[in-house]
Motif scaffolding. Sequence first.
Motif, mmCIF file in Angstrom:
data_model
loop_
_atom_site.group_PDB
_atom_site.id
_atom_site.type_symbol
_atom_site.label_atom_id
_atom_site.label_comp_id
_atom_site.label_asym_id
_atom_site.label_seq_id
_atom_site.Cartn_x
_atom_site.Cartn_y
_atom_site.Cartn_z
ATOM 1 N N VAL A 23 105.110 46.780 -2.862
ATOM 2 C CA VAL A 23 104.164 46.718 -2.119
ATOM 3 C C VAL A 23 104.266 47.860 -1.521
ATOM 4 O O VAL A 23 105.124 48.187 -0.867
ATOM 5 C CB VAL A 23 103.420 45.649 -0.947
ATOM 6 N N ASP A 24 103.371 48.954 -1.753
ATOM 7 C CA ASP A 24 103.258 50.082 -0.321
ATOM 8 C C ASP A 24 101.036 50.093 0.085
ATOM 9 O O ASP A 24 100.663 49.689 -0.156
ATOM 10 C CB ASP A 24 102.495 51.710 -1.418
ATOM 11 N N LEU A 25 102.044 50.433 1.642
ATOM 12 C CA LEU A 25 101.162 50.376 3.029
ATOM 13 C C LEU A 25 101.071 50.791 3.236
ATOM 14 O O LEU A 25 102.029 51.943 3.794
ATOM 15 C CB LEU A 25 102.061 48.792 2.989
ATOM 16 N N VAL A 26 99.809 51.545 3.665
ATOM 17 C CA VAL A 26 99.700 52.492 5.097
ATOM 18 C C VAL A 26 98.680 51.874 6.388
ATOM 19 O O VAL A 26 97.011 51.170 5.161
ATOM 20 C CB VAL A 26 99.002 53.649 4.533
ATOM 21 N N ALA A 27 99.091 51.496 7.509
ATOM 22 C CA ALA A 27 98.580 50.550 8.503
ATOM 23 C C ALA A 27 98.977 50.904 9.443
ATOM 24 O O ALA A 27 100.653 51.178 10.047
ATOM 25 C CB ALA A 27 98.536 48.901 7.957
ATOM 26 N N ASN A 28 97.970 50.948 10.050
ATOM 27 C CA ASN A 28 98.649 51.262 12.577
ATOM 28 C C ASN A 28 99.058 50.444 12.725
ATOM 29 O O ASN A 28 99.959 50.686 13.528
ATOM 30 C CB ASN A 28 97.224 51.484 12.805
ATOM 31 N N PHE A 34 107.440 41.673 7.724
ATOM 32 C CA PHE A 34 105.786 42.705 6.619
ATOM 33 C C PHE A 34 106.829 42.315 6.153
ATOM 34 O O PHE A 34 107.969 43.340 5.451
ATOM 35 C CB PHE A 34 105.445 43.281 6.944
ATOM 36 N N GLY A 35 106.607 42.298 4.301
ATOM 37 C CA GLY A 35 107.970 41.663 3.579
ATOM 38 C C GLY A 35 107.303 40.986 2.126
ATOM 39 O O GLY A 35 105.912 40.693 2.131
ATOM 40 N N LEU A 36 107.351 41.014 1.420
ATOM 41 C CA LEU A 36 108.216 40.113 0.480
ATOM 42 C C LEU A 36 108.511 38.531 0.185
ATOM 43 O O LEU A 36 109.754 38.832 0.524
ATOM 44 C CB LEU A 36 107.723 41.240 -1.365
ATOM 45 N N PRO A 51 104.224 33.606 -8.469
ATOM 46 C CA PRO A 51 103.626 34.331 -7.215
ATOM 47 C C PRO A 51 104.333 34.807 -6.305
ATOM 48 O O PRO A 51 105.517 34.369 -6.416
ATOM 49 C CB PRO A 51 102.563 33.136 -6.430
ATOM 50 N N VAL A 52 104.033 35.692 -5.178
ATOM 51 C CA VAL A 52 104.307 35.928 -4.379
ATOM 52 C C VAL A 52 103.848 36.409 -2.975
ATOM 53 O O VAL A 52 102.608 36.275 -2.894
ATOM 54 C CB VAL A 52 105.370 37.863 -4.299
ATOM 55 N N ASP A 53 104.286 35.851 -1.993
ATOM 56 C CA ASP A 53 103.859 35.821 -0.703
ATOM 57 C C ASP A 53 103.548 37.528 0.062
ATOM 58 O O ASP A 53 105.254 37.857 0.157
ATOM 59 C CB ASP A 53 104.454 34.690 0.211
ATOM 60 N N LEU A 54 102.846 37.966 0.588
ATOM 61 C CA LEU A 54 103.000 39.038 1.721
ATOM 62 C C LEU A 54 102.846 37.949 2.683
ATOM 63 O O LEU A 54 102.434 37.737 2.611
ATOM 64 C CB LEU A 54 101.653 39.139 1.226
ATOM 65 N N VAL A 55 104.783 38.207 3.385
ATOM 66 C CA VAL A 55 105.126 37.316 4.591
ATOM 67 C C VAL A 55 104.011 38.566 5.455
ATOM 68 O O VAL A 55 104.232 39.848 6.307
ATOM 69 C CB VAL A 55 106.525 37.770 4.514
ATOM 70 N N ALA A 56 103.709 37.699 6.630
ATOM 71 C CA ALA A 56 103.245 38.419 7.840
ATOM 72 C C ALA A 56 101.521 39.287 6.992
ATOM 73 O O ALA A 56 101.328 40.578 8.229
ATOM 74 C CB ALA A 56 103.671 39.128 9.128
ATOM 75 N N CYS A 57 100.695 38.679 6.520
ATOM 76 C CA CYS A 57 99.855 39.561 5.671
ATOM 77 C C CYS A 57 98.630 39.731 6.664
ATOM 78 O O CYS A 57 98.493 40.580 7.236
ATOM 79 C CB CYS A 57 99.196 39.517 4.458
ATOM 80 N N ASP A 58 98.819 38.278 7.916
ATOM 81 C CA ASP A 58 98.016 38.937 8.245
ATOM 82 C C ASP A 58 97.443 39.516 9.679
ATOM 83 O O ASP A 58 96.555 39.719 10.791
ATOM 84 C CB ASP A 58 97.573 36.651 8.779
ATOM 85 N N GLU A 59 98.293 40.202 9.858
ATOM 86 C CA GLU A 59 99.402 40.625 11.399
ATOM 87 C C GLU A 59 99.188 42.206 10.971
ATOM 88 O O GLU A 59 99.210 43.343 12.072
ATOM 89 C CB GLU A 59 100.940 39.843 11.428
#
Length: 136
Positions: A23-28, A34-36, A51-59
């Motif tokens: 995952v490559d990410l640009v966010a404030n 966050f991680g995988l 399947p892979v989980d995006l950990v703490a994605c909702d944050e």
Amino acid sequence: MAIPGYDASTVAEYTLEHAGARVDLVANVVPEAFGLAQSDSEPPSTALGEPVDLVACDELRAVEALRLVLDYDPTALPPGASPTDVAVAVETGDEWQRLHSAVDLEDTTVTAVLNEQPPGSTVVAVYDDRGEETGE
């Protein structure tokens, strides 16, 4: 590899090598957590990988760009299937939503780029001969 159009110094990168996910990410706001992680979710019948989980994605907050790159197993494609009929799918409650994706046949990866938070936190590469975003 940075997301095209973004300064590499503003892109956070996360990789889960043994699951073939990146995952490559640009966010404030990107939480430290966050991680995988390997997922315990039941994959759809069309899955071409685990399947892979995006950990703490909702944050995540104020996501500008998020690129998901998943390895897939081309030998898991149904007989006669086109190797380009692969997509990234996101688990959204009781279904899997396919995202607009691009396939790299040489690296056997599939990539989805979003300009917002994904609609779920579990992702997987799937066989998709529909050519559009649908649920399973």
